[in-house]
Scaffold this active site. Structure first.
Site, PDB file in Angstrom:
ATOM      1  CG  ASP A 104      -1.630  -0.910   0.950  1.00  0.00           C
ATOM      2  OD1 ASP A 104      -2.283  -1.602  -0.186  1.00  0.00           O
ATOM      3  OD2 ASP A 104      -1.972  -1.775   2.520  1.00  0.00           O
TER       4      ASP A 104
HETATM    5  N1  URA Z   1      -1.274  -5.618   3.780  1.00  0.00           N
HETATM    6  C1  URA Z   1      -1.690  -4.829   3.963  1.00  0.00           C
HETATM    7  O1  URA Z   1      -2.611  -4.432   3.949  1.00  0.00           O
HETATM    8  N2  URA Z   1      -0.920  -3.555   2.876  1.00  0.00           N
HETATM    9  C2  URA Z   1       0.035  -4.000   2.526  1.00  0.00           C
HETATM   10  O2  URA Z   1       0.640  -3.207   1.867  1.00  0.00           O
HETATM   11  C3  URA Z   1       0.560  -5.233   2.782  1.00  0.00           C
HETATM   12  C4  URA Z   1       0.273  -6.495   3.054  1.00  0.00           C
END
Ligand code: URA
Length: 239
Positions: A104
């Site tokens: 993310d």
């Molecule tokens: N899980 C998440 O919620 N975000 C990420 O970036 C990776 C795994």
């Protein structure tokens, strides 16, 4: 194993004939030893080739470890926002590297970038069960019930079924390690939110045999070492 003259010629810097001449003149070294015959062979994924004491990258694919900082998209391009590719030099971007899986925008940590599509596909396939380990800071504290719930395989509000996942409380249990074998959208955040422990910050520490180099500051990258590359390719053969 590949012929060294072929490997060097595959870079496009020299013709096969020119490579033969370089070898004859004693200007080519493999893993620190002079190459005496063009037909000598080496493992392209592991050998360090030098011409006139300069290292030559002959790997058919490039593998980069990046410490993703917060604020960048895990994408190759975006019209409005900066992406992790903006952290790489032009010649690497031209090779068409892409991130293996997504973090993310606000997640930090280990990101592998490559132009090896087959490896990326295998690493990301949930069937292959490649562990990814995240360190999460949460509101509240995780407890034994959370550990059991993740281990059992959670079903989220929208019906999404998660594979069993690892949860290990650290420090005062407001920080924990989460181990996933898959990578569904916002998965760690959604699982922990569903347990009433929303994630405040998330950082990926490892992916299969690859561990984020603690010497890499956020935003910095390096090529995988020969050992790391060999481990990844080995994993690719065994999974
Ligand atoms: N899980 C998440 O919620 N975000 C990420 O970036 C990776 C795994």
């Amino acid at each position: 194993m590949e012929r060294i003259d072929k490997l060097l010629a595959s870079t496009g810097k020299w013709s096969r004939r020119e490579v033969k001449e370089l070898i004859r003149q004693g200007r080519v070294f493999a893993d620190g030893r002079p190459v005496s015959r063009p037909e000598e062979k080496a493992d392209p994924a592991a050998v360090r080739l030098e011409v006139d004491a300069e290292q030559v990258d002959c790997t058919p694919y490039v593998y980069v470890m990046l410490h993703k900082p917060a604020g960048l998209l895990s994408a190759t391009e975006d019209r409005d926002q900066p992406t992790v590719l903006d952290l790489l030099p032009e010649q690497l971007r031209r090779r068409g590297l892409f991130p293996v899986g997504r973090l993310d925008k606000d997640t930090t940590g280990l990101l592998l970038l490559t132009d090896d599509g087959a490896l990326a596909h295998r690493l990301l396939s949930p069937k292959k069960h490649v562990d990814k380990v995240y360190r999460a800071r949460v509101e509240g504290r995780v407890d034994e019930e959370d550990v059991r719930a993740l281990a059992a395989g959670m079903v989220l509000g929208d019906g999404l079924r998660c594979l069993p996942a690892g949860l290990e409380p650290l420090e005062d249990a407001s920080v924990c390690l989460v181990t996933l074998r898959e990578g569904k959208y916002h998965q760690v955040k959604r699982m922990l939110a569903a347990r009433g422990k929303p994630v405040i910050s998330l950082h990926r520490l490892s992916m299969g045999p690859l561990t984020l180099d603690i010497g890499l500051k956020p935003g910095k990258w390096r090529f995988l070492t020969q050992e790391e590359r060999a481990e990844l390719l080995e994993l690719e053969r065994t999974i």
